[in-house]
Design a protein around this motif. Structure first.
Motif, short mmCIF file in Angstrom:
data_model
loop_
_atom_site.label_atom_id
_atom_site.label_comp_id
_atom_site.label_asym_id
_atom_site.label_seq_id
_atom_site.Cartn_x
_atom_site.Cartn_y
_atom_site.Cartn_z
N SER A 577 1.10 -1.29 -0.16
CA SER A 577 0.08 0.30 -0.18
C SER A 577 0.91 1.16 -0.06
N ALA A 580 -0.42 7.46 2.91
CA ALA A 580 -1.08 8.07 2.56
C ALA A 580 -0.78 9.08 1.92
N PHE A 601 -17.76 4.33 -1.66
CA PHE A 601 -17.30 3.32 -0.19
C PHE A 601 -18.91 3.01 -0.36
N ILE A 626 -8.88 -2.49 4.04
CA ILE A 626 -10.24 -1.86 4.46
C ILE A 626 -11.47 -2.99 4.55
N ASP A 629 -10.21 -5.34 7.25
CA ASP A 629 -10.95 -4.77 9.01
C ASP A 629 -12.20 -4.49 9.25
N HIS A 633 -15.57 3.79 10.14
CA HIS A 633 -14.67 5.11 9.93
C HIS A 633 -15.51 6.44 10.34
N LEU A 636 -15.00 9.36 6.03
CA LEU A 636 -14.30 8.55 5.48
C LEU A 636 -13.18 9.21 4.29
N GLU A 638 -10.50 11.04 5.06
CA GLU A 638 -8.99 10.21 5.10
C GLU A 638 -9.35 8.99 4.73
N VAL A 639 -10.30 8.12 4.91
CA VAL A 639 -9.46 6.75 4.58
C VAL A 639 -9.39 6.50 2.58
N LEU A 642 -6.12 7.97 1.74
CA LEU A 642 -5.17 5.94 1.27
C LEU A 642 -4.49 5.77 -0.63
#
Length: 648
Positions: A577, A580, A601, A626, A629, A633, A636, A638-639, A642
């Protein structure tokens, strides 16, 4: 012939004794060598008739009857065996892989049989009847006749064992698609000497299906339907076949292959499965037993009932797109008709619409796409993105008819008339029905395997097992996802990953199916997306988008990864990965018009269960982690960082 020889051995002493007496009497009567006597004696010492009397006549009759009976029996036996031998030779000649080497094996084995048993004298007429002449009308089925007058092989073993389909194989794979090929490669990797037999209904060796609705349509090669080679978006050329024919061994040689190998039996269908007896029956009544079996029968394209009920004229002008032959047929149709209507707004329907739309710019072909949803891929994409995609498809030269429910189809005045429930009428020359796939579970009944009532497909556990020695992979498998629950997936990457795992487990790995497979769709070389998990437009979604650049296209993605089948680079365990991005992300939610690239998402109970990467490529390991896991969240945005979508 064996019975005839036994009879002859019993009668031989009597025949020799009788023939001696006969020769003596014939000599005395002047009949030696079959010539008439020059004179007849005036008197005989014997009181009986000339030639030895009643006793000699009895001998002559006995020997004559034995010889005639034995000759008739021998002739009928030789003729019957010769006929059965010829039938067996014709059967072998009609099978696939009729190479000269196989014919030579037949001749060698026949000559070996001739040297093991000394041939008995056979009348010249019978020898001629046994000679097998090549048929000038069928040179491909040429058979080399034995040069010796050896007796035909016994009926119980009409052909040498090396020329038979294997009656038993350690690994039997039913279906010749992506899942089967992935399993075969996995089996051979863990068991280098493994003998693997793939049985497929199709006439082709294993091939990948995605290019049939994507890159093949954009080829400049006029012979693409024959070569089945295409240029990837990155310009590199390849074949749709996973491996050339030289990679596989002949099914007839699988038993004798010292180092094992993968054999493909084409044009054959498994019609019955005996789970207790560990064997299957083919459509020609051939039975093959196995130690371990994989069912990878894939799916069958669905059709609309109104089309099926419309009659033969409509069915002849309808394509259900799935196989190589369907691609070839539709390519030919598109060059000879004035209009094609695609029914269905999903992945396949939208891809074919764009492909044919591109072709229509150089011809007078009219391309129409109709579907019940409001926009393209309306069951997958959120509404705003579906509407944007629809406009993109229109720019490819496609006429869109949305919210269309087909009421009836008829053939009138050399045209197909599609009557919609709202009264609209569409006239066209040809229909492509792209309305989904039905898992092929025909073997479930005879095998006693469970079919899932909700998702369809063979129900298997987390290790893709349906029974202790039976596995299922690909479109036909309804498996238990340890993160998302029971599912059935109909995509290339799932076929690759599930086939590979099934192959490993068939060799004793006992691994659960934990991998989240991805799928992708390209609307030409400029717009594409990759998806993972449960992507259903009925779920709540959050989208984060950014302005696209020249590198944010399927073409650029393949140039970077070096492969046109993007999942090949996405499924490696070593994928890492990226860090970020530190660039601040804009507020989540749809932008007005700019959906150049982004991440969508899909949420269930506030947990991400699905992700679509829109013109964002080579980031699937992040999305996979993601979902694995399974965490909530709070932000999203912030997600989304990535995925580095805000970097130029």
């Amino acid at each position: 012939m064996l019975k005839c020889r036994a009879v002859w051995r019993k009668l031989a002493p009597l025949a020799r004794a009788s023939s001696t007496v006969c020769r003596q009497n014939v000599t005395r009567t002047g009949l030696t060598h079959g010539r008439l006597p020059t004179r007849v004696p005036a008197s005989h010492m014997s009181s009986g008739p000339a030639g030895g009397g009643r006793e000699n006549q009895l001998y002559v009759l006995l020997v004559g009857a034995a010889c005639v009976g034995g000759g008739v029996y021998a002739y009928r036996t030789v003729k019957g065996d010769s006929q059965r031998y010829q039938e067996r030779i014709d059967e072998i000649s009609s099978r696939p892989y009729k190479g000269d080497s196989l014919i030579q094996l037949e001749t060698t084995a026949s000559e070996a049989t001739a040297t093991d048993v000394a041939p008995e004298p056979v009348p010249e007429a019978e020898v001629a009847a046994e000679q097998v002449e090549p048929s000038p009308a069928a040179p491909d089925a040429e058979v080399i006749a034995p040069t010796e007058t050896a007796e035909p092989p016994p009926v119980a073993d009409a052909t040498p064992a090396t020329l038979k389909l294997p009656a038993h194989t350690p690994y039997l794979l039913i279906g010749g698609g992506t899942a089967s090929f992935a399993a075969a490669r996995s089996i051979r990797a863990r068991d280098p000497g493994a003998k693997v037999l793939i049985v497929t209904e199709e006439p082709d060796l294993p091939y990948m299906r995605p290019p049939l609705s994507k890159e093949l349509w954009f080829s400049d090669d006029p012979a693409v339907t024959e070569t089945l080679r295409f240029k990837q978006w990155n310009g590199k050329e390849r074949s749709i076949h996973f491996q050339p024919a030289s990679f596989y061994i002949d099914p007839l040689e699988l038993d004798s292959a010292e180092n094992g190998g993968v054999a493909v039996l084409t044009g054959k269908k498994v019609v019955h499965m005996d789970v207790r007896g560990n064997k299957v029956k083919l459509d020609d009544d051939t039975e093959i037993s196995y130690d371990k079996c994989l069912i990878a029968t894939g799916g069958i394209p669905r059709n609309l009932q109104v089309i099926e009920k419309a009659g033969e004229e409509v069915m002849q002008r309808t394509t259900l797109f799935r196989k190589v032959e369907d691609f070839k047929s539709l390519d030919k149709v598109s060059r000879n008709v004035k209009s094609i209507t695609i029914i269905g707004g999903g992945f396949l329907g939208s891809e074919l619409a764009c492909a044919l739309g591109r072709r229509s710019t150089d011809t007078d072909l009219e391309v129409v796409q109709m579907y019940p949803e409001k926009g393209n891929m309306g069951k997958v994409l959120p509404e705003y993105l579906s509407n944007w995609t629809t406009e993109k498809v229109k720019t490819e030269g496609v006429k869109i008819i949305s919210e269309a429910l087909v009421k009836s189809v008829a053939y009138k005045d050399d045209k197909l008339e599609i009557q919609l429930k709202d009264g609209r009428l569409v006239k066209t020359d040809h229909i492509v029905a792209a309305v989904g796939l039905e898992p092929n579970v025909d073997l479930a009944k005879s095998a006693g395997l469970e079919v899932d009532s909700d998702f369809g497909g063979f129900r298997v556990n987390a290790e893709l097992q349906a029974r202790s020695n039976i596995w299922v992979a690909g479109d036909a498998a309804c498996f238990y996802d340890i993160r998302l629950g029971r599912r059935r997936v109909e995509h290339h990457d799932h076929a690759v990953v599930s086939g590979r795992l099934a192959g490993e487990n068939m060799t004793g790995a006992n691994k659960p199916y934990w991998h989240q497979s991805m799928f992708w769709s390209d609307l030409g070389p400029d717009v594409g997306y990759e998806a993972i998990g449960i992507v259903d437009s009925s779920l709540p979604t959050v989208g984060v988008f950014a302005k696209a650049t020249a590198k944010d296209t399927p073409k650029a993605a393949t140039e970077k990864s070096g492969t046109g089948i993007r999942s090949e680079s996405e499924t490696e365990d070593t994928a890492t990965s990226p860090v970020a991005s530190s660039t601040p992300a804009p507020a989540a939610g749809p932008h007005k018009d700019d959906y150049g690239k982004g991440v969508i998402f899909y949420l269930r109970d506030k947990v991400v269960v699905g992700i679509i990467l829109w013109n964002v490529f080579n980031r699937m390991p992040i999305a996979r982690k993601i979902i694995k896991d399974g965490e909530e969240h709070a932000d999203l945005n912030e997600v989304a960082k990535l995925f580095n979508i805000h970097e130029d």
